[in-house]
Design a protein around this motif. Sequence first.
Motif, PDB file in Angstrom:
ATOM      1  N   GLU A 252     -46.766  85.261  16.322  1.00  0.00           N
ATOM      2  CA  GLU A 252     -47.640  86.296  15.764  1.00  0.00           C
ATOM      3  C   GLU A 252     -48.550  85.659  14.726  1.00  0.00           C
TER       4      GLU A 252
ATOM      5  N   ALA B 157     -53.465  89.022  11.756  1.00  0.00           N
ATOM      6  CA  ALA B 157     -53.743  90.086  12.724  1.00  0.00           C
ATOM      7  C   ALA B 157     -52.432  90.720  13.152  1.00  0.00           C
TER       8      ALA B 157
ATOM      9  N   THR C 183     -50.281  91.550  16.838  1.00  0.00           N
ATOM     10  CA  THR C 183     -50.758  90.731  17.949  1.00  0.00           C
ATOM     11  C   THR C 183     -49.753  89.624  18.243  1.00  0.00           C
ATOM     12  N   TYR C 184     -49.703  89.197  19.493  1.00  0.00           N
ATOM     13  CA  TYR C 184     -48.802  88.137  19.898  1.00  0.00           C
ATOM     14  C   TYR C 184     -49.589  87.106  20.686  1.00  0.00           C
TER      15      TYR C 184
ATOM     16  N   TYR D  11     -56.538  79.532  19.705  1.00  0.00           N
ATOM     17  CA  TYR D  11     -56.877  80.914  19.349  1.00  0.00           C
ATOM     18  C   TYR D  11     -57.606  80.911  18.005  1.00  0.00           C
TER      19      TYR D  11
ATOM     20  N   ALA E  57     -59.330  83.802  15.058  1.00  0.00           N
ATOM     21  CA  ALA E  57     -59.362  85.207  14.630  1.00  0.00           C
ATOM     22  C   ALA E  57     -60.581  85.457  13.758  1.00  0.00           C
TER      23      ALA E  57
ATOM     24  N   TRP F  70     -58.803  88.233  23.567  1.00  0.00           N
ATOM     25  CA  TRP F  70     -57.353  88.343  23.600  1.00  0.00           C
ATOM     26  C   TRP F  70     -56.822  89.689  23.105  1.00  0.00           C
ATOM     27  N   SER F  71     -56.928  89.967  21.795  1.00  0.00           N
ATOM     28  CA  SER F  71     -56.331  91.203  21.276  1.00  0.00           C
ATOM     29  C   SER F  71     -56.847  91.475  19.869  1.00  0.00           C
ATOM     30  N   THR F  72     -56.568  92.688  19.387  1.00  0.00           N
ATOM     31  CA  THR F  72     -56.990  93.100  18.046  1.00  0.00           C
ATOM     32  C   THR F  72     -55.786  93.630  17.282  1.00  0.00           C
ATOM     33  N   GLY F  73     -55.627  93.202  16.026  1.00  0.00           N
ATOM     34  CA  GLY F  73     -54.507  93.624  15.216  1.00  0.00           C
ATOM     35  C   GLY F  73     -54.668  95.036  14.688  1.00  0.00           C
TER      36      GLY F  73
ATOM     37  N   SER G 108     -59.695  90.633  15.132  1.00  0.00           N
ATOM     38  CA  SER G 108     -59.681  90.364  16.571  1.00  0.00           C
ATOM     39  C   SER G 108     -59.499  88.879  16.851  1.00  0.00           C
TER      40      SER G 108
END
Length: 497
Positions: free
Chosen positions: A91, A95, A98-99, A323, A325, A353-356, A361
């Motif tokens: 993690e 963020a 998110t993983y 990655y 952020a 990928w993803s957003t916390g 993001s």
Amino acid sequence: MTLITLGILLVTAVVTASLIATSLPMQFSATILSKTVVNAEVPSDGDCLDVAVIGGGIGGAYTGWRLRDRGLSISVFEFSDRVGGRLFTAELPVAPGTYLDFGAMRFKSGAHPTLNRTATALGLNIIPFELGYGNADETIWYNRGKRMRNTDLGTTNIPYNLQQGEANDPDMLLWELFKNNVNITDTYPSLEDLFFLSYPGDTGSSEGYKTIAGGMEKVPRTLMEKFLEANTTHKLHLNHQLTRMERRQTGGYNLRFRKTQTVDGVTTPVMTGNTGLTMCARKVVLAAQKDAIQQIDFPEFKNNPEIRRTIDSVEGFPAGRIYLAYNTKWWKTGNPDITHTKSDLPNRQTYDWSTGTNNVSIIMASYHDGDFTHYWRELSQFGTPIPGSLPGVNAVTDVVKNRVEKYLSVIYNVSQSDIPETVGGAMMLWDRYPFSAAWGYFKAGFDERKVRDMIYKPSPSDHVYIVSNSWSADDLQGWAEGSLIAVDAVIQKYFIE
């Protein structure tokens, strides 16, 4: 989850090195540590383990889980301080919620039935893998300085000087090559069709990519937890490296280990003091990659040219991910429907990928393999970690960040000066022991079916088995499913009496 520094565990009068459990829940960490054996005297015949499993990745964890209820004394020995191997999830603190998956990040329920059944049996939450391939035109291709989308194929919008008929969809071009150069007139099977042919018992249909809520590392972690809970004789030895195996005159094997220590994800041998451990086992399961197996000093393997050649029948390919952020999804500017890119630049692929939960993001800024892994390894030796970066082996330096942003700016057609400052990052490169590669391919001149027949039990006179996806069929060498299939094959053939 954040990296958690665990307290020092006392076992009898021996003090272990501090263990750093990466992305393991506190409850699970306590379960493992309560059943972790740190040292022992040289065992007598009566103290022999029934089974020693070498490797705490998904292959080793699945082996223990499959054998958990058979009344056997089983111990798993892991080189590092972490269960999971290349199924590694962390993690990013900046963020929350998110993983980041640094290795396996997805699977197909139809093409990978063993993993699907296992995750279901463990009660894990299987969810759709939303990133990439959700619609026909979400991918930007950037090659030879040109951008295009899937819908440009076969049209005048394709940005290359191609002859008539050359601008078709790549699948159509491949079909033309196939049809015109082989004596098969029917349609050739897709990769997924080939999987179904390999596993005729599976009647499922394609459901797209799947993943595990909370990250793919939950699979081996949960397997190990269930294995340890099943019997008080089951143990997990973290930070132990198998260096040598020797036959015992009375049967079984002496396994000689050296202790290791892990600091910020970097595992190295303990070079001072009493760092050795010898265990006895009647059977040994090597749940490790090719390169790691080759470094074990086992005379019955080393002195047999055919076994050495068989083990060396595959060539490994390193890989890695980076990655980054940000407080905004700047890469969506002008590209609101793009989630995935492919290019000929050193970062190769990217994913939105993803957003916390705090709206920070994350973009997978690089998903690369082969020589590009060495490229990023070299760059990672320079600079200092950026603010918000994970530490140690997972750190992103300012040099790496600046270089990958240079490529992102070209791919997404955004000026590098307009890219906002990062607030965090993480990376992982699978190019060093015990994971010198992320996947592999068979070398020329080997019949992979014959290799697999031998690799499961290389020496007919020894109870030493190999369960690894290094020698799996087709592209299963790059999927967790390959390791599970190998475990099932060995258990079915050599452990069911």
